[in-house]
Structure formats: structure tokens, C-alpha cells
Design a protein around this motif. Structure first.
Motif, PDB file in Angstrom:
ATOM      1  N   SER A  44      66.040  60.676  14.995  1.00  0.00           N
ATOM      2  CA  SER A  44      67.024  60.903  14.647  1.00  0.00           C
ATOM      3  C   SER A  44      68.079  59.635  14.720  1.00  0.00           C
ATOM      4  O   SER A  44      68.751  58.950  13.780  1.00  0.00           O
ATOM      5  N   SER A  45      67.818  58.751  16.018  1.00  0.00           N
ATOM      6  CA  SER A  45      68.315  56.876  15.678  1.00  0.00           C
ATOM      7  C   SER A  45      67.564  55.926  15.861  1.00  0.00           C
ATOM      8  O   SER A  45      66.629  55.556  17.178  1.00  0.00           O
ATOM      9  N   LEU A  46      66.758  55.879  15.219  1.00  0.00           N
ATOM     10  CA  LEU A  46      65.430  54.341  15.370  1.00  0.00           C
ATOM     11  C   LEU A  46      66.270  53.182  14.246  1.00  0.00           C
ATOM     12  O   LEU A  46      66.425  52.389  13.701  1.00  0.00           O
ATOM     13  N   GLY A  47      66.282  52.045  15.920  1.00  0.00           N
ATOM     14  CA  GLY A  47      66.458  51.040  15.230  1.00  0.00           C
ATOM     15  C   GLY A  47      66.018  49.904  14.167  1.00  0.00           C
ATOM     16  O   GLY A  47      64.529  50.016  14.336  1.00  0.00           O
ATOM     17  N   GLY A  48      66.521  49.336  13.405  1.00  0.00           N
ATOM     18  CA  GLY A  48      65.339  49.141  12.041  1.00  0.00           C
ATOM     19  C   GLY A  48      65.044  49.879  11.230  1.00  0.00           C
ATOM     20  O   GLY A  48      64.425  49.583  10.009  1.00  0.00           O
ATOM     21  N   VAL A  49      65.545  51.117  11.133  1.00  0.00           N
ATOM     22  CA  VAL A  49      65.441  52.365  10.345  1.00  0.00           C
ATOM     23  C   VAL A  49      66.596  52.979   9.120  1.00  0.00           C
ATOM     24  O   VAL A  49      66.898  53.074  10.195  1.00  0.00           O
ATOM     25  N   PRO A  50      66.856  53.114   8.060  1.00  0.00           N
ATOM     26  CA  PRO A  50      67.802  53.381   7.721  1.00  0.00           C
ATOM     27  C   PRO A  50      68.365  54.916   7.845  1.00  0.00           C
ATOM     28  O   PRO A  50      67.297  55.461   8.265  1.00  0.00           O
ATOM     29  N   ARG A  51      69.155  55.134   8.553  1.00  0.00           N
ATOM     30  CA  ARG A  51      69.385  56.908   8.654  1.00  0.00           C
ATOM     31  C   ARG A  51      69.118  57.744   8.441  1.00  0.00           C
ATOM     32  O   ARG A  51      68.567  58.785   8.355  1.00  0.00           O
ATOM     33  N   SER A  52      69.284  57.242   7.126  1.00  0.00           N
ATOM     34  CA  SER A  52      68.788  58.111   6.114  1.00  0.00           C
ATOM     35  C   SER A  52      66.922  58.377   6.223  1.00  0.00           C
ATOM     36  O   SER A  52      66.268  59.846   5.883  1.00  0.00           O
ATOM     37  N   ALA A  53      66.544  57.561   6.078  1.00  0.00           N
ATOM     38  CA  ALA A  53      65.369  57.812   6.524  1.00  0.00           C
ATOM     39  C   ALA A  53      64.503  58.584   7.632  1.00  0.00           C
ATOM     40  O   ALA A  53      63.754  59.125   8.017  1.00  0.00           O
ATOM     41  N   SER A  54      65.612  58.291   8.922  1.00  0.00           N
ATOM     42  CA  SER A  54      64.967  58.506   9.969  1.00  0.00           C
ATOM     43  C   SER A  54      65.312  60.366  10.052  1.00  0.00           C
ATOM     44  O   SER A  54      64.540  60.940  10.495  1.00  0.00           O
ATOM     45  N   GLU A 105      55.898  51.109   9.868  1.00  0.00           N
ATOM     46  CA  GLU A 105      55.287  51.034  11.082  1.00  0.00           C
ATOM     47  C   GLU A 105      55.679  51.335  12.534  1.00  0.00           C
ATOM     48  O   GLU A 105      55.275  52.476  13.134  1.00  0.00           O
ATOM     49  N   LEU A 106      56.869  51.261  12.903  1.00  0.00           N
ATOM     50  CA  LEU A 106      58.103  51.679  14.445  1.00  0.00           C
ATOM     51  C   LEU A 106      58.120  53.032  13.686  1.00  0.00           C
ATOM     52  O   LEU A 106      57.570  53.909  14.481  1.00  0.00           O
ATOM     53  N   LEU A 107      58.197  53.839  12.180  1.00  0.00           N
ATOM     54  CA  LEU A 107      58.249  54.946  12.108  1.00  0.00           C
ATOM     55  C   LEU A 107      57.593  55.851  12.037  1.00  0.00           C
ATOM     56  O   LEU A 107      57.316  56.995  12.875  1.00  0.00           O
ATOM     57  N   ARG A 108      56.185  55.757  11.922  1.00  0.00           N
ATOM     58  CA  ARG A 108      54.670  56.501  11.877  1.00  0.00           C
ATOM     59  C   ARG A 108      54.600  56.499  13.472  1.00  0.00           C
ATOM     60  O   ARG A 108      54.589  57.367  13.761  1.00  0.00           O
ATOM     61  N   SER A 109      54.765  55.090  13.733  1.00  0.00           N
ATOM     62  CA  SER A 109      54.250  55.557  15.174  1.00  0.00           C
ATOM     63  C   SER A 109      54.614  56.197  15.883  1.00  0.00           C
ATOM     64  O   SER A 109      54.603  56.908  16.576  1.00  0.00           O
ATOM     65  N   THR A 110      55.963  56.105  16.207  1.00  0.00           N
ATOM     66  CA  THR A 110      57.233  57.324  16.830  1.00  0.00           C
ATOM     67  C   THR A 110      56.793  58.515  16.614  1.00  0.00           C
ATOM     68  O   THR A 110      56.773  59.470  17.016  1.00  0.00           O
ATOM     69  N   ALA A 111      56.830  58.312  14.894  1.00  0.00           N
ATOM     70  CA  ALA A 111      56.391  60.381  14.670  1.00  0.00           C
ATOM     71  C   ALA A 111      55.227  60.321  15.114  1.00  0.00           C
ATOM     72  O   ALA A 111      55.257  61.692  15.289  1.00  0.00           O
ATOM     73  N   ARG A 112      54.391  60.139  14.503  1.00  0.00           N
ATOM     74  CA  ARG A 112      52.867  60.498  16.105  1.00  0.00           C
ATOM     75  C   ARG A 112      53.353  60.926  17.492  1.00  0.00           C
ATOM     76  O   ARG A 112      52.580  61.952  17.615  1.00  0.00           O
ATOM     77  N   HIS A 113      53.473  60.024  18.233  1.00  0.00           N
ATOM     78  CA  HIS A 113      54.031  60.153  19.307  1.00  0.00           C
ATOM     79  C   HIS A 113      54.575  61.271  19.897  1.00  0.00           C
ATOM     80  O   HIS A 113      54.182  62.335  20.329  1.00  0.00           O
ATOM     81  N   SER A 114      55.779  61.657  19.167  1.00  0.00           N
ATOM     82  CA  SER A 114      56.604  62.646  19.059  1.00  0.00           C
ATOM     83  C   SER A 114      56.011  64.002  18.808  1.00  0.00           C
ATOM     84  O   SER A 114      56.561  65.009  19.124  1.00  0.00           O
ATOM     85  N   PHE A 115      55.257  63.908  17.546  1.00  0.00           N
ATOM     86  CA  PHE A 115      55.145  64.993  17.147  1.00  0.00           C
ATOM     87  C   PHE A 115      53.792  65.563  18.603  1.00  0.00           C
ATOM     88  O   PHE A 115      53.506  66.845  18.769  1.00  0.00           O
ATOM     89  N   VAL A 116      52.588  64.684  19.134  1.00  0.00           N
ATOM     90  CA  VAL A 116      52.393  65.258  20.332  1.00  0.00           C
ATOM     91  C   VAL A 116      53.259  65.662  20.986  1.00  0.00           C
ATOM     92  O   VAL A 116      52.664  67.048  21.825  1.00  0.00           O
ATOM     93  N   HIS A 117      54.057  65.204  21.048  1.00  0.00           N
ATOM     94  CA  HIS A 117      55.112  66.288  22.715  1.00  0.00           C
ATOM     95  C   HIS A 117      55.448  66.827  22.439  1.00  0.00           C
ATOM     96  O   HIS A 117      55.864  67.833  22.943  1.00  0.00           O
ATOM     97  N   GLY A 118      56.080  67.310  21.081  1.00  0.00           N
ATOM     98  CA  GLY A 118      56.210  68.573  20.734  1.00  0.00           C
ATOM     99  C   GLY A 118      55.379  69.236  20.905  1.00  0.00           C
ATOM    100  O   GLY A 118      55.493  70.444  20.858  1.00  0.00           O
ATOM    101  N   LEU A 119      53.794  69.193  20.450  1.00  0.00           N
ATOM    102  CA  LEU A 119      52.744  70.292  20.439  1.00  0.00           C
ATOM    103  C   LEU A 119      52.575  70.498  21.847  1.00  0.00           C
ATOM    104  O   LEU A 119      52.108  71.802  22.620  1.00  0.00           O
ATOM    105  N   HIS A 120      52.793  69.582  22.598  1.00  0.00           N
ATOM    106  CA  HIS A 120      52.354  70.214  24.297  1.00  0.00           C
ATOM    107  C   HIS A 120      53.184  70.861  24.662  1.00  0.00           C
ATOM    108  O   HIS A 120      53.382  71.334  25.438  1.00  0.00           O
TER     109      HIS A 120
END
Length: 578
Positions: free
Chosen positions: A437-447, A470-485
Motif C-alpha cells: 500500500s505504501s512503499l518509499g520511493g514507489v509512486p502511490r498509483s504504482a503501489s 526492484e523494491l516493488l518486485r521483491s516486496t510483492a514476492r515476499h508478500s505473496f508468499v506470506h499471503g500463501l502461508h
């Protein structure tokens, strides 16, 4: 049940000879197509997303339109088959299924693809209950029917699990629309085979077909499911587009139940649900399919988007689930006779829950042996559960209620599949989205765009490029795995709930096989009173058949088969002991 004169001869031939196994083969091929289309699109979702650019809600409808429309119309077409002929409805379903497949293959927009998938659901709703009710007609003996149901449920599992493999191969070598074209040549073969081999049969219900009741049931199921889907897409419970359909759908279902109780000739005899074994079996089917299809869709996304496997490699990874399901179906009749419905269904749920918990060990890196072991347990456990539940449900229903029972069973199957995607998908989204929802350095619309799905997050990350991407990609991957669990833990809880519900099923399959029922003690001839011995010998001399274990008595006419009343065995109702 009534049959037409020419079909009657065919049915008598099927019921008395090996041809009934040929009929089972045709029915299983029919079911294979329907089950295949429920999952064949899953591995093609990324390709569809890239080509047609559907929104998040549209993508859910592309996947869900088929099983949900099918679920809504099963009662309508299942009961219509009882009136006009199950074979006739089945053949019409073949034609609609083939035409809808051609439209879906060349759909230019998400809207056209959704409509084509819905039309596939109409064809599937004609096919599925007809296969099960015809199976009931040609296998009146419960022991043979248990074997036939084992094959039937195994084919359903094979179709659902083979879909990603076949879909992955086609997407990798052709284009996503090819996953639908495979239906057309198969339909060209099965239509003449079904017309020639399948018996025409009708239910024993008299009176007019309740058109209004059928439409009420269809509208009620669709309303409830639509509301749940909107919740899964992130809408609030009290929004008009969610609360309205939920209330309307629930009201229509309540009115439908009341109408069926009042009618002299109802579509569905609601008294079936008063039997604990029947209602529990239906609930177990819903829970089993809810876990299978919802988890499979999420697992496919994990394999492709997190581990980076190709569509074909993804399908191959799911093959152990298919083989395990086949093994469970092949041994299901024996397992049921040994364990009984309660332990078979209950332990099947427990085994599946254990497999789901094993899957929580999945992370950012590939662990193929762990996935293989978990998929084997998952396939065997779920197939064991479905076998026991279907056999108990059909055997609890009277012979003249076969059409209604088949429609209810298939409605629960398809509804569980569609609700699984919506429910587990909503849990997944709720656990995945907050971290983006809010990542530093990533535009809000992109998040916000990345929070819709992992696939969309990757697309946004590619456009951003640099450290932000790269930050968005890495965060999304980790968040997806967390959601999967989180989703896996919720699924395990639902499966354990199913295991608890299975405690309401009978302890034994009453007289399913000779060794399941206590054999009468053989009396010592020396201790038989003279009068009784004289009566017995007189009966034998007079030509009365020997009733011990039904010897010399045609099947279906025995006064008892290992303790089961003749009417129960012939009808397949098999009133089970609790």
C-alpha cells in the motif's frame, strides 16, 4: 424410472451385461471434459492477462464464470433431464459445450471470453448431472456402483489435475485460446458414441416440471456467489453491490426450499437433507472442492510467478496429484468396505489437511521434493474424501430421486470449486495487498496497481525499472508468499472442520461387501430340532431357493444380501446403520 421402447432394450442390455462398463467409459469421457475445463485455463491466466488486459474483477470472472454458472444451473437441467430424458439433455449439452469452446478460443476481449465461459457452464450443467444419474440407472447393485463411482470420481480428479498440464503444454507451444480448441474434436467423437451407446432414462417423478422453482434456485445460487465474489475482490460487506446480491440470493434460496416443501411434485425432495448421511456428504463435497480448486489456482501462480517455472513445467509439477487421485479412486471401493464412510471421509480430510500444512514450508526457493510429497498427500486425501462422500450421498437417496440427488451433488461440487477460488482468493488478497500500500520511493498509483495481483506487480515493476522497480518486485514476492502461508492455514482449518463433520456419517457401509457384515453362525445339524430339520429339507425338496447369502437368487431379487433388505439393494438406497 421410465424409458423409451428402443432405449429400454438398450438399458436392459446395459444393466445385465458387460456393456454397462462401456456406458461408464462414455460417461467418464463426458465428465473428463467438464472437469478439464474447470482448471485448464489456470496456467493460461498470465497469458490471458498479457493479451486481453482484463481488470482484476474481470480476471476473476474469466476463471469463475464457468464453474459458477454451471453450479447455478445444475438443479435446473438435472431435474429437466428427469422429465424429458437424461440422454437427450446430455447430447444437447455436448453441442453447447463444443460451440462455446470455439467462441472462447478466439475471444477478442475479456467480456467475450467471460460470456463464452458462462456458455461453457451451461453446457457443463447439462452434462454433469446426467452422467451421474445415468450411472445410477445402469449400476443398481451397490457394490458395483461403488466401483463405478470410484472410477467416476477419479476421472473428475484426473480432469481437474490434468488441466494445468495440458494447458501448460498448449500455451507454451501455441496460444492461450488453444486450451479451448481441444474440446471440439473430442465432442465430435463423443456425440455419436453417446447417441448410440447411452440409454435414455427418466426419473419416476410425475406432474409438471417446476420452471419457476428451477429459476429461483439458479438465481439464488448466482446471487450468493456474486456477493461473495465482490467481497473477494475487496468490496465492503455493506456496499450495495455486495449486500444486495447476498440478501436477494439468500431470499430466493429460502423461497425455493419453502416452495419445494409445499409442492406435491417438487424438483428436489427436501426430506433428503433431513438424513444426516445425505446432508453431511453434500457438505463434505463442498469443503473438499473448496480446498482443491482454490489452492490449485494459488499454487499455479506460486509455481509460475515466484519460482519462475514455465506453464508446461507447472503442469508437470502437478502430475503427482493426478496419479495419487487415480490410486485413491482405484482402491476406493475396497477402502470404503474396510473403513466405512465415517473413517474414510474423516481420515481423507485429515490427510489433506496434513498435506496443506506441509505446503506452508514453501518459500522463495524451489523445493521440488517437498512439493511432490505434499501434492501426493493432497491428491490421495481429497480423492478418498470425495469417493466416500459421493457413495454415501447416492446410496442414501432413493432410486426415484437419482436425478435430484445427482443435481445436488454436482451443485455442491461446482459451487465448492467456485467458492474456493472466491474465498481463498479473498484471503490471499487481504494478506498480500497491505505490504504494497505504501512503499518509499514507489509512486502511490504504482503501489495501488501492484496490490491487485503479483502478475500486475511484476508488470508495474518493469515499467518503473531501477531501484524502485526492484523494491516493488521483491516486496510483492515476499508478500505473496506470506499471503500463501495464511491461505494455507485457513484451508487446513476448513479441512479439519470437514473431518469433524464426517463424524455424522455412518460407521460402516452396510453390507457393501460380504466381510463388512457379520456372517450368521452356522448351526450344528445335530442340534437342529427334528421339526425344523424336516421343514428345511421339505423346503429344499419343494424347489425353494436356498437363501443363505442369497445363493441361487438373482441379484436385486434377494430377500436379503448380508442383511440388507432387497428393496434397499435394488434401489441403491442402502439405509446405513449409524
Amino acid at each position: 424410472m421410465s424409458v423409451t421402447p428402443t432405449a429400454g432394450a438398450r438399458l436392459r442390455s446395459v444393466g445385465g451385461g458387460a456393456n454397462r462398463w462401456v456406458v461408464l467409459f462414455v460417461l467418464c469421457v463426458s465428465l473428463l471434459l467438464v472437469a478439464l475445463d474447470a482448471t485448464v485455463l489456470h496456467v493460461a491466466v498470465p497469458a490471458v492477462t498479457e493479451d486481453l488486459r482484463p481488470s482484476g474483477v474481470e480476471l476473476l470472472w474469466v476463471v469463475d464464470a464457468y464453474p459458477l454458472v454451471c453450479a447455478a444451473l445444475l438443479i435446473l437441467f438435472g431435474t429437466l433431464g428427469d422429465r424429458v430424458g437424461r440422454r437427450r439433455v446430455l447430447l444437447l449439452g455436448y453441442g453447447i459445450f463444443g460451440a462455446a469452446s470455439a467462441v472462447a478460443a478466439f475471444a477478442p476481449t475479456p467480456e467475450v471470453l467471460i460470456c463464452a465461459r458462462a456458455l461453457l457452464g451451461v453446457g457443463g450443467a447439462m452434462i454433469m448431472p446426467a452422467t451421474l444419474s445415468i450411472l445410477r440407472a445402469v449400476f443398481p447393485d451397490r457394490r458395483e456402483r461403488a466401483t463405478a463411482i470410484g472410477i467416476w470420481t477419479a476421472v473428475a480428479a484426473v480432469g481437474a489435475a490434468t488441466g494445468p498440464v495440458l494447458g501448460g503444454f498448449l500455451v507454451e507451444n501455441f496460444w492461450w485460446g488453444s486450451v479451448f480448441l481441444i474440446n471440439i474434436p473430442l465432442m465430435a467423437l463423443i456425440v455419436p458414441a453417446g447417441r448410440w451407446l447411452l440409454p435414455e432414462s427418466r426419473g419416476g417423478a410425475d406432474g409438471p416440471w417446476d420452471v419457476l422453482g428451477a429459476l429461483m434456485a439458479a438465481g439464488g445460487v448466482l446471487g450468493v456467489v456474486f456477493g461473495v465474489k465482490r467481497l473477494g475482490a475487496g468490496s465492503g460487506l455493506f456496499e450495495r453491490g455486495v449486500l444486495g446480491p447476498l440478501i436477494l440470493g439468500a431470499a430466493l434460496l429460502v423461497l425455493f426450499v419453502g416452495r419445494q416443501k409445499r409442492r406435491r411434485h417438487p424438483l428436489i425432495d427436501m426430506r433428503m437433507f433431513a438424513r444426516a448421511a445425505f446432508s453431511t456428504s453434500v457438505g463434505c463435497i463442498v469443503l473438499a472442492m473448496l480446498a482443491l480448486v482454490g489452492l490449485e489456482l494459488i499454487a499455479v501462480q506460486y509455481l509460475q510467478l515466484v519460482l519462475g517455472l514455465s506453464p508446461l513445467e507447472t503442469g508437470l509439477r502437478l502430475l503427482p496429484l493426478t496419479f495419487a487421485a487415480m490410486a485413491a479412486g482405484a482402491t476406493g471401493s475396497y477402502t470404503l468396505s474396510r473403513l466405512g464412510p465415517r473413517r474414510m471421509v474423516g481420515w481423507g480430510f485429515v490427510l489433506t489437511a496434513a498435506a496443506v500444512l506441509v505446503l506452508t514450508a514453501m518459500g522463495q526457493h524451489d523445493r521440488p521434493w517437498l512439493l511432490t510429497a505434499a501434492f501426493v498427500l493432497l491428491g490421495f486425501g481429497l480423492q478418498t474424501t470425495l469417493f466416500g462422500a459421493y457413495e454415501s450421498m447416492l446410496s442414501e437417496a432413493q432410486a426415484d430421486q437419482a436425478g435430484g440427488a445427482a443435481a445436488i451433488g454436482e451443485t455442491s461440487y461446482q459451487l465448492g470449486a467456485g467458492m474456493g477460488i472466491a474465498l481463498l482468493g479473498s484471503v490471499m488478497n487481504a494478506a498480500y495487498a497491505p505490504a504494497l500500500s505504501s512503499l518509499g520511493g514507489v509512486p502511490r498509483s504504482a503501489s495501488e496497481a501492484a496490490a491487485h495481483s503479483l502478475g500486475e506487480a511484476y508488470q508495474v515493476a518493469e515499467r518503473l525499472d531501477g531501484p524502485a522497480g526492484e523494491l516493488l518486485r521483491s516486496t510483492a514476492r515476499h508478500s505473496f508468499v506470506h499471503g500463501l502461508h495464511i491461505t494455507l492455514l485457513v484451508s487446513a482449518g476448513l479441512l479439519l472442520l470437514g473431518a469433524a463433520a464426517a463424524l455424522r456419517l455412518p460407521r460402516i457401509m452396510e453390507c457393501g461387501t460380504p466381510d463388512m457384515c457379520p456372517q450368521p453362525r452356522q448351526a450344528d445339524p445335530a442340534k437342529i430340532p427334528a421339526s425344523r430339520e424336516s421343514d428345511a429339507s421339505g423346503a429344499r425338496r419343494s424347489g425353494a431357493p436356498d437363501q443363505r447369502h442369497g445363493a441361487g437368487v438373482p441379484a436385486g431379487r434377494r430377500p436379503s444380501v448380508h442383511g440388507m433388505p432387497a428393496a434397499a439393494e435394488a434401489a441403491g438406497s442402502g439405509r446405513t446403520a449409524h
